[in-house]
Design an enzyme around this catalytic site. Structure first.
Site, PDB file in Angstrom:
ATOM      1  CD  GLU A   1       5.520  -5.371 -10.510  1.00 21.16           C
ATOM      2  OE1 GLU A   1       5.056  -5.927 -11.521  1.00 21.16           O
ATOM      3  OE2 GLU A   1       5.031  -4.345 -10.002  1.00 21.16           O
TER       4      GLU A   1
ATOM      5  N   GLY B   1       0.864  -1.180   0.000  1.00 19.27           N
ATOM      6  CA  GLY B   1       0.000   0.000   0.000  1.00 19.27           C
ATOM      7  C   GLY B   1       0.890   1.217   0.000  1.00 19.27           C
TER       8      GLY B   1
ATOM      9  CB  SER C   1       4.483  -3.743  -2.106  1.00 20.02           C
ATOM     10  OG  SER C   1       4.446  -2.523  -2.775  1.00 20.02           O
ATOM     11  CB  ALA C   2       4.284  -0.571   1.682  1.00 20.30           C
TER      12      ALA C   2
ATOM     13  CG  HIS D   1       6.176  -2.396  -7.032  1.00 19.87           C
ATOM     14  ND1 HIS D   1       5.299  -3.370  -7.466  1.00 19.87           N
ATOM     15  CD2 HIS D   1       5.759  -2.082  -5.777  1.00 19.87           C
ATOM     16  CE1 HIS D   1       4.401  -3.620  -6.530  1.00 19.87           C
ATOM     17  NE2 HIS D   1       4.657  -2.856  -5.489  1.00 19.87           N
TER      18      HIS D   1
END
Lengths: 235, 235
Positions: free
Chosen positions: B194, B90, B122-123, B159
């Site tokens: 990714e 997020g 991700s985050a 990413h």
């Protein structure tokens, strides 16, 4: 009365630095002999001196002189005496940190409100909004605040990029990022495509350049506006 | 001994949420009955509850239970009692702000160092680095610090995107942004494409997944590393 140009980018594809803006400089800075340059955002980590030389070369094409704030002993005095201000692009976190560290954020804000003409490109435009919170830049340094100049009563996303419908990349699109911004913040955001700028003069705020811009408001569907649109009442 | 998976993304193109990681979950969390989920990054502004339900569905495919930290009265106690921790993606600024606000940043750090298995996507991976300063996210909220968990002694750019040689866009490439990071900071940065992840176990740090990753070190040319590369000594 505020006079300003807030441009999405300094440079268009296949053009020189500031090339598409040079013809607009004499109107913005017409009575000024020398414009103060803020090189704090240091794109790619270049020195203040190198960056100032590059910007001065472009300003010379419009018959204007440019002097870097780094050439002054006292940055606050430099801003207070400035006849015009241009803030170049680079990293917005670095720019904002340096503006606060040198105690000129509020000085520039006051100067611009009192009529000192201002131009920004990219990071220099981002800080023209209420906050730097719609920047695309990496947080390479921790600024004391995200609040910026508020030359316009909304936020700006420079270098606005439309989603690529063919992308297989799962990182957030720009539109998704701005939606996340609105999950916490309420001011409108203008997505300014490269080649667009916001023009402030005669108490009017107007979209300029050849392209449309995209407006994002909290809890509303984003929409496109044509160049020439009056944005004076957007807030 | 640290046990962790730090994944670039939660979701690959044309796959379900966590699909490519599900088969690795039982090894990471094997002795655990219930994993603690940190939904603070709230992608797209969804609720903690909705986000937890989505993650729990994926964990169920690996025979694991997941419970959101929001379901506990005391977040610090929830972390201290956790048998495993998963932090979803997020907005990294929101995630870090909430971790500090709920006083669990240091608690998670300590738990992971003491052997509580950790997974991030991700985050949730970005905070596995020394700082969140190589995030791609917008600064939608002002966190009290950019310092994060330091599960690995370097920074991560999730990413990771290669520059598009055909692009006419003048916004900075990811590589340029990381170069700007290194104009101020000294730790290495791994650009994780990714489908790649960093695996920590048996005192080893290893690149996993099908793709290469890109390593950026201050004042050096970036270089590619193959999957399986031992990163234990990178710092």
């Amino acid at each position: 009365m505020i006079k300003a140009i807030l441009a999405s980018t300094s440079t268009l594809h296949n053009q020189d630095y500031l090339e598409y803006l040079v013809s607009h400089l004499p109107e913005l800075f017409k009575d000024e002999e020398e414009v103060l340059f803020i090189p704090y955002a240091r794109p790619g980590g270049i020195s203040h001196k190198e960056y100032t030389a590059k910007a001065a070369e472009a300003f010379a094409k419009a018959g204007l002189k440019l002097k870097g704030i780094n050439e002054f002993q006292n940055p606050v005095e430099a801003v207070n005496k400035a006849q015009g201000i241009f803030t170049g692009g680079g990293n917005t976190f670095l720019l904002v940190s340096e503006l606060y560290r040198n105690k000129v954020m509020n000085e520039i804000k006051t100067a611009v409100r009192n009529g000192t003409p201002y131009m920004g490109t990219s990071a220099g435009t981002n800080i023209g909004g209420l906050s730097m919170q719609t920047t695309n830049d990496m947080p390479i340094v921790y600024p004391p605040s995200f609040q910026t100049l508020g030359i316009v009563p909304f936020n700006i996303n420079p270098h606005y990029l439309d989603p690529d419908p063919n992308s297989e990349h799962k990182g957030e699109t720009r539109e998704t990022r701005i939606k996340e911004f609105h999950s916490i913040n309420s001011q409108p955001v203008i997505g300014l495509r490269e080649g667009s700028w916001i023009d402030l003069k005669d108490n009017k705020v107007t979209l300029k350049g050849e392209l449309q811009a995209r407006v994002f408001e909290k809890d509303k569907l984003p929409f496109e506006i044509e160049t020439g649109t009056d944005l004076t009442d957007l807030n």
